[in-house]
Motif scaffolding. Structure first.
Motif, PDB file in Angstrom:
ATOM      1  N   ILE A  20      19.971  47.166  48.863  1.00 22.22           N
ATOM      2  CA  ILE A  20      19.025  46.994  47.753  1.00 22.22           C
ATOM      3  C   ILE A  20      19.851  46.690  46.508  1.00 22.22           C
ATOM      4  CG2 ILE A  20      17.379  48.154  46.226  1.00 22.22           C
ATOM      5  CD1 ILE A  20      16.512  49.834  48.631  1.00 22.22           C
ATOM      6  N   VAL A  21      19.503  45.614  45.828  1.00 22.83           N
ATOM      7  CA  VAL A  21      20.168  45.288  44.563  1.00 22.83           C
ATOM      8  C   VAL A  21      19.167  45.528  43.449  1.00 22.83           C
ATOM      9  CG1 VAL A  21      21.281  43.483  43.204  1.00 22.83           C
ATOM     10  CG2 VAL A  21      21.626  43.560  45.694  1.00 22.83           C
ATOM     11  N   ILE A  22      19.530  46.365  42.488  1.00 24.46           N
ATOM     12  CA  ILE A  22      18.670  46.607  41.322  1.00 24.46           C
ATOM     13  C   ILE A  22      19.082  45.622  40.235  1.00 24.46           C
ATOM     14  CG2 ILE A  22      17.881  48.308  39.628  1.00 24.46           C
ATOM     15  CD1 ILE A  22      18.843  50.511  41.551  1.00 24.46           C
ATOM     16  N   GLY A  23      18.191  44.721  39.864  1.00 27.15           N
ATOM     17  CA  GLY A  23      18.481  43.756  38.801  1.00 27.15           C
ATOM     18  C   GLY A  23      18.641  42.346  39.346  1.00 27.15           C
ATOM     19  N   ALA A  24      17.842  41.418  38.809  1.00 28.15           N
ATOM     20  CA  ALA A  24      17.910  40.016  39.227  1.00 28.15           C
ATOM     21  C   ALA A  24      18.321  39.133  38.066  1.00 28.15           C
ATOM     22  CB  ALA A  24      16.573  39.564  39.812  1.00 28.15           C
ATOM     23  N   GLY A  25      19.442  39.486  37.418  1.00 34.74           N
ATOM     24  CA  GLY A  25      20.126  38.560  36.524  1.00 34.74           C
ATOM     25  C   GLY A  25      21.152  37.802  37.370  1.00 34.74           C
ATOM     26  N   VAL A  26      22.036  37.061  36.714  1.00 31.75           N
ATOM     27  CA  VAL A  26      22.999  36.283  37.497  1.00 31.75           C
ATOM     28  C   VAL A  26      23.864  37.179  38.387  1.00 31.75           C
ATOM     29  CG1 VAL A  26      23.145  34.229  36.027  1.00 31.75           C
ATOM     30  CG2 VAL A  26      24.567  36.219  35.494  1.00 31.75           C
ATOM     31  N   ILE A  27      24.216  38.366  37.876  1.00 34.13           N
ATOM     32  CA  ILE A  27      25.104  39.237  38.654  1.00 34.13           C
ATOM     33  C   ILE A  27      24.390  39.764  39.895  1.00 34.13           C
ATOM     34  CG2 ILE A  27      26.316  41.468  38.595  1.00 34.13           C
ATOM     35  CD1 ILE A  27      27.824  39.263  37.112  1.00 34.13           C
ATOM     36  N   GLY A  28      23.214  40.361  39.706  1.00 31.26           N
ATOM     37  CA  GLY A  28      22.489  40.919  40.854  1.00 31.26           C
ATOM     38  C   GLY A  28      22.151  39.849  41.875  1.00 31.26           C
ATOM     39  N   LEU A 328      32.034  47.173  34.707  1.00 32.15           N
ATOM     40  CA  LEU A 328      31.986  48.397  35.498  1.00 32.15           C
ATOM     41  C   LEU A 328      31.623  47.941  36.905  1.00 32.15           C
ATOM     42  CD1 LEU A 328      29.813  50.464  32.964  1.00 32.15           C
ATOM     43  CD2 LEU A 328      32.309  50.453  33.163  1.00 32.15           C
ATOM     44  N   LEU A 329      32.621  47.839  37.771  1.00 33.03           N
ATOM     45  CA  LEU A 329      32.427  47.155  39.055  1.00 33.03           C
ATOM     46  C   LEU A 329      33.144  47.921  40.159  1.00 33.03           C
ATOM     47  CD1 LEU A 329      31.571  44.624  40.721  1.00 33.03           C
ATOM     48  CD2 LEU A 329      33.704  43.538  39.967  1.00 33.03           C
ATOM     49  N   GLY A 330      32.374  48.453  41.090  1.00 33.19           N
ATOM     50  CA  GLY A 330      32.997  49.119  42.233  1.00 33.19           C
ATOM     51  C   GLY A 330      32.204  50.324  42.683  1.00 33.19           C
ATOM     52  N   ALA A 355      32.313  38.817  41.124  1.00 29.43           N
ATOM     53  CA  ALA A 355      31.583  40.079  41.322  1.00 29.43           C
ATOM     54  C   ALA A 355      30.928  40.088  42.698  1.00 29.43           C
ATOM     55  CB  ALA A 355      30.531  40.248  40.227  1.00 29.43           C
ATOM     56  N   ALA A 356      30.357  38.948  43.075  1.00 29.55           N
ATOM     57  CA  ALA A 356      29.699  38.864  44.384  1.00 29.55           C
ATOM     58  C   ALA A 356      30.709  39.063  45.512  1.00 29.55           C
ATOM     59  CB  ALA A 356      28.999  37.512  44.518  1.00 29.55           C
ATOM     60  N   GLU A 357      31.897  38.495  45.333  1.00 29.76           N
ATOM     61  CA  GLU A 357      32.927  38.611  46.373  1.00 29.76           C
ATOM     62  C   GLU A 357      33.456  40.053  46.471  1.00 29.76           C
ATOM     63  OE1 GLU A 357      33.822  36.869  48.755  1.00 29.76           O
ATOM     64  OE2 GLU A 357      35.722  37.826  49.344  1.00 29.76           O
ATOM     65  N   VAL A 358      33.690  40.692  45.310  1.00 29.89           N
ATOM     66  CA  VAL A 358      34.147  42.090  45.325  1.00 29.89           C
ATOM     67  C   VAL A 358      33.107  42.941  46.062  1.00 29.89           C
ATOM     68  CG1 VAL A 358      34.576  44.120  43.879  1.00 29.89           C
ATOM     69  CG2 VAL A 358      35.592  41.909  43.263  1.00 29.89           C
ATOM     70  N   CYS A 359      31.833  42.733  45.731  1.00 27.22           N
ATOM     71  CA  CYS A 359      30.781  43.538  46.380  1.00 27.22           C
ATOM     72  C   CYS A 359      30.699  43.245  47.873  1.00 27.22           C
ATOM     73  CB  CYS A 359      29.431  43.288  45.709  1.00 27.22           C
ATOM     74  SG  CYS A 359      29.351  44.057  44.093  1.00 27.22           S
ATOM     75  N   ARG A 360      30.862  41.977  48.253  1.00 31.42           N
ATOM     76  CA  ARG A 360      30.833  41.652  49.687  1.00 31.42           C
ATOM     77  C   ARG A 360      31.920  42.438  50.418  1.00 31.42           C
ATOM     78  NH1 ARG A 360      33.251  38.712  53.429  1.00 31.42           N
ATOM     79  NH2 ARG A 360      34.858  37.931  52.024  1.00 31.42           N
ATOM     80  N   GLN A 361      33.103  42.474  49.820  1.00 30.55           N
ATOM     81  CA  GLN A 361      34.203  43.179  50.479  1.00 30.55           C
ATOM     82  C   GLN A 361      33.967  44.691  50.479  1.00 30.55           C
ATOM     83  OE1 GLN A 361      38.189  41.911  50.082  1.00 30.55           O
ATOM     84  NE2 GLN A 361      37.648  39.941  49.187  1.00 30.55           N
ATOM     85  N   LEU A 362      33.418  45.223  49.378  1.00 30.57           N
ATOM     86  CA  LEU A 362      33.118  46.662  49.352  1.00 30.57           C
ATOM     87  C   LEU A 362      32.097  47.009  50.435  1.00 30.57           C
ATOM     88  CD1 LEU A 362      32.889  47.263  45.482  1.00 30.57           C
ATOM     89  CD2 LEU A 362      34.629  48.213  47.034  1.00 30.57           C
ATOM     90  N   LEU A 363      31.104  46.148  50.609  1.00 29.97           N
ATOM     91  CA  LEU A 363      30.089  46.393  51.644  1.00 29.97           C
ATOM     92  C   LEU A 363      30.720  46.396  53.032  1.00 29.97           C
ATOM     93  CD1 LEU A 363      27.170  44.181  50.271  1.00 29.97           C
ATOM     94  CD2 LEU A 363      27.200  46.675  50.415  1.00 29.97           C
ATOM     95  N   GLU A 364      31.816  45.659  53.172  1.00 27.28           N
ATOM     96  CA  GLU A 364      32.508  45.620  54.469  1.00 27.28           C
ATOM     97  C   GLU A 364      33.539  46.735  54.593  1.00 27.28           C
ATOM     98  OE1 GLU A 364      33.946  41.675  55.195  1.00 27.28           O
ATOM     99  OE2 GLU A 364      31.908  40.848  55.233  1.00 27.28           O
ATOM    100  N   GLY A 365      33.578  47.611  53.592  1.00 30.01           N
ATOM    101  CA  GLY A 365      34.465  48.764  53.667  1.00 30.01           C
ATOM    102  C   GLY A 365      35.863  48.509  53.147  1.00 30.01           C
ATOM    103  N   ARG A 366      36.074  47.365  52.503  1.00 31.73           N
ATOM    104  CA  ARG A 366      37.412  47.056  51.996  1.00 31.73           C
ATOM    105  C   ARG A 366      37.550  47.472  50.543  1.00 31.73           C
ATOM    106  NH1 ARG A 366      37.536  41.089  53.671  1.00 31.73           N
ATOM    107  NH2 ARG A 366      36.542  41.321  55.689  1.00 31.73           N
ATOM    108  N   THR A 367      38.788  47.738  50.138  1.00 29.11           N
ATOM    109  CA  THR A 367      39.079  48.001  48.725  1.00 29.11           C
ATOM    110  C   THR A 367      40.354  47.252  48.372  1.00 29.11           C
ATOM    111  OG1 THR A 367      40.360  49.952  49.276  1.00 29.11           O
ATOM    112  CG2 THR A 367      38.056  50.313  48.676  1.00 29.11           C
ATOM    113  N   ASP A 368      40.626  47.151  47.084  1.00 26.83           N
ATOM    114  CA  ASP A 368      41.825  46.449  46.625  1.00 26.83           C
ATOM    115  C   ASP A 368      42.271  47.137  45.339  1.00 26.83           C
ATOM    116  OD1 ASP A 368      43.617  44.661  45.387  1.00 26.83           O
ATOM    117  OD2 ASP A 368      42.666  42.937  46.362  1.00 26.83           O
ATOM    118  N   PRO A 369      43.551  47.570  45.262  1.00 28.63           N
ATOM    119  CA  PRO A 369      44.012  48.258  44.049  1.00 28.63           C
ATOM    120  C   PRO A 369      43.816  47.432  42.777  1.00 28.63           C
ATOM    121  CG  PRO A 369      45.820  48.004  45.654  1.00 28.63           C
ATOM    122  CD  PRO A 369      44.582  47.446  46.295  1.00 28.63           C
TER     123      PRO A 369
END
Ligand SMILES: Cc1cc2nc3c(=O)[nH]c(=O)nc-3n(C[C@H](O)[C@H](O)[C@H](O)COP(=O)(O)OP(=O)(O)OC[C@H]3O[C@@H](n4cnc5c(N)ncnc54)[C@H](O)[C@@H]3O)c2cc1C
Length: 397
Positions: A20-28, A328-330, A355-369
């Motif tokens: 579920i994504v809250i917010g339908a601006g460009v980021i959401g 504020l992303l993560g 932002a979309a790519e960071v979230c895609r990777q977080l959803l897949e369980g990945r992180t990056d320092p």
């Protein structure tokens, strides 16, 4: 029974979607669409899609020209996102209004030229490509520039997109079924994890992952495990129609300094231009008469024919600012089921693909320092707080 489909996704009985994504601006919408493309079922919750900061934005993809001293981590994210834009735009479709037009930077007088020289030196120190131009060369490329400008350089890499068309394109790609036209009142909690959202009417929507991407609205969302230090930074922006006889007014995005004040003129495909943008923190969301006056005056100092255009729209919106100007992303501490993506301040359109790519990777369980600089809880004096009972039981927000 639980079933696992896209990488990292666990489906629970009763879930309306994987995400579920809250917010339908460009980021959401960028996050939602990228998650959907990677095989997830996505629902976006917003009572008025595309009416926040994204409605106002000029859509400059200005990673190089908006470089600021001491914002190195942000610069890295901006450059990464700028590189992603051509592919993102191609996948979103031609109706998203992406144009690879260059950016032309102009100084109105000698002091502005010196300020630009300092900025250029900092840009070049970071390996960012800027090309000096003589005033004659600039006026040859853009014949309607003022004869008296004091300096010019171009940035080939800073392009543009039309954020309103982008919002419409992404909503279209997601499809009507993906949108829940309602306001989220609170996060829903279940046994120490975020389990979805509670809507204003009390209805609960559940999913394995919830992304808080409602811009400044995130300040008022109930059930957050950490306070999000967002502040509104208002901007006035104008839209004008160029008469046939004056088209094209300019072919490049023109960014100028006029007696120390920044102004820009962004040409669109449909023969209109966007002129912006003021920046004020005085707490008023109304269009400022002084702001409109300054923008028209300064734009005319660079392109005198602006005086002959038809002013069709004045808009003011607030940018979602943060204390260090970075998003504020993560994820928030170890809270499962929750991702935050807000605080994109002046660069939300540029940063949409990253932002979309960071979230895609977080959803897949990945992180990056490298993402640590953007942790949503980096300003918090206390660790993330997990509510003992669901937010709905506590009465929402
Ligand atoms: C004048 C101006 C010019 C700008 N120019 C540029 C530019 O040239 N380039 C650039 O990169 N950036 C620019 N920006 C910044 C950019 O507009 C923002 O960073 C970006 O739009 C933020 O997008 P967002 O999706 O996070 O927020 P928003 O666009 O504000 O979207 C938030 C959405 O959340 C919804 N919402 C709010 N509360 C709730 C709730 N409780 N439940 C459900 N939905 C909710 C709202 O209805 C809205 O649709 C500009 C901003 C302004 C104001």
């Amino acid at each position: 029974m639980e079933s696992t489909d896209a990488p990292g996704t666990t489906r629970n009985p009763g879930d309306v979607a994987d995400v579920i994504v809250i917010g339908a601006g460009v980021i959401g919408l960028g996050i939602a669409w990228t998650a959907a493309r990677s095989g997830r079922r996505v629902v976006v919750v917003d009572p008025a899609p595309g009416t926040g900061a994204s409605f106002a934005a000029a859509g400059m993809l200005a990673a190089v020209s908006e470089y600021h001293y001491q914002e190195e981590a942000l610069l890295g994210l901006m450059l990464d996102s700028a590189r992603r834009w051509p592919e993102f735009a191609a996948a979103a479709g031609p109706d998203c209004g992406y144009l690879a037009t260059p950016t032309l930077c102009l100084a109105a007088d000698a002091a502005d030229r010196q300020a630009f020289a300092d900025l250029r030196a900092a840009q070049e120190a970071h390996g960012l490509a800027v090309q000096p131009l003589t005033v004659r060369e600039a006026r040859k490329a853009e014949p309607l520039l003022a004869p008296g400008i004091a300096g010019a350089f171009t940035i080939e890499a800073d392009h543009q997109v039309d954020p309103r068309r982008l919002v419409a394109a992404l909503l279209g790609r997601l499809g009507d079924d993906a949108l829940v036209p309602a306001r989220a009142a609170s996060l829903a909690w279940d046994g120490g994890r975020v389990a979805g959202v509670v809507l204003e009417d009390g209805q609960e929507l559940r999913a394995a992952e919830t992304v808080v991407a409602n811009g400044l609205g995130a300040r008022d969302l109930g059930g957050l495990p950490v306070a999000l230090p967002l502040r509104p930074v208002y901007g006035d922006i104008l839209r004008l129609r160029v008469p046939e006889a004056l088209r094209p007014l300019v072919t490049a995005t023109v960014r100028g300094l006029v007696r120390g004040r920044p102004v820009y003129v962004v040409p669109r495909e449909d023969g209109t231009v966007v002129i912006g943008a003021t920046q004020r923190e005085d707490g008023s969301g109304a269009v400022s008469a002084g702001g409109v006056y300054e923008l028209l005056r300064d734009a005319q100092a660079l392109v005198p024919a602006v005086a002959e255009l038809e002013l069709t729209e004045t808009t003011a919106r607030a940018r979602p600012g943060t204390p260090d100007n970075a998003p504020l992303l993560g994820r928030v501490g170890n809270v499962p089921g929750l991702i935050v993506a807000t605080g994109f301040f002046r660069h939300g359109v540029l940063l949409t693909p990253a932002a979309a790519e960071v979230c895609r990777q977080l959803l897949e369980g990945r992180t990056d320092p490298q993402w640590d600089s953007f942790r949503p809880d980096r300003f918090a004096s206390q660790p993330a707080r997990i509510p003992a009972v669901s937010a709905a039981e506590r009465g929402g927000s």
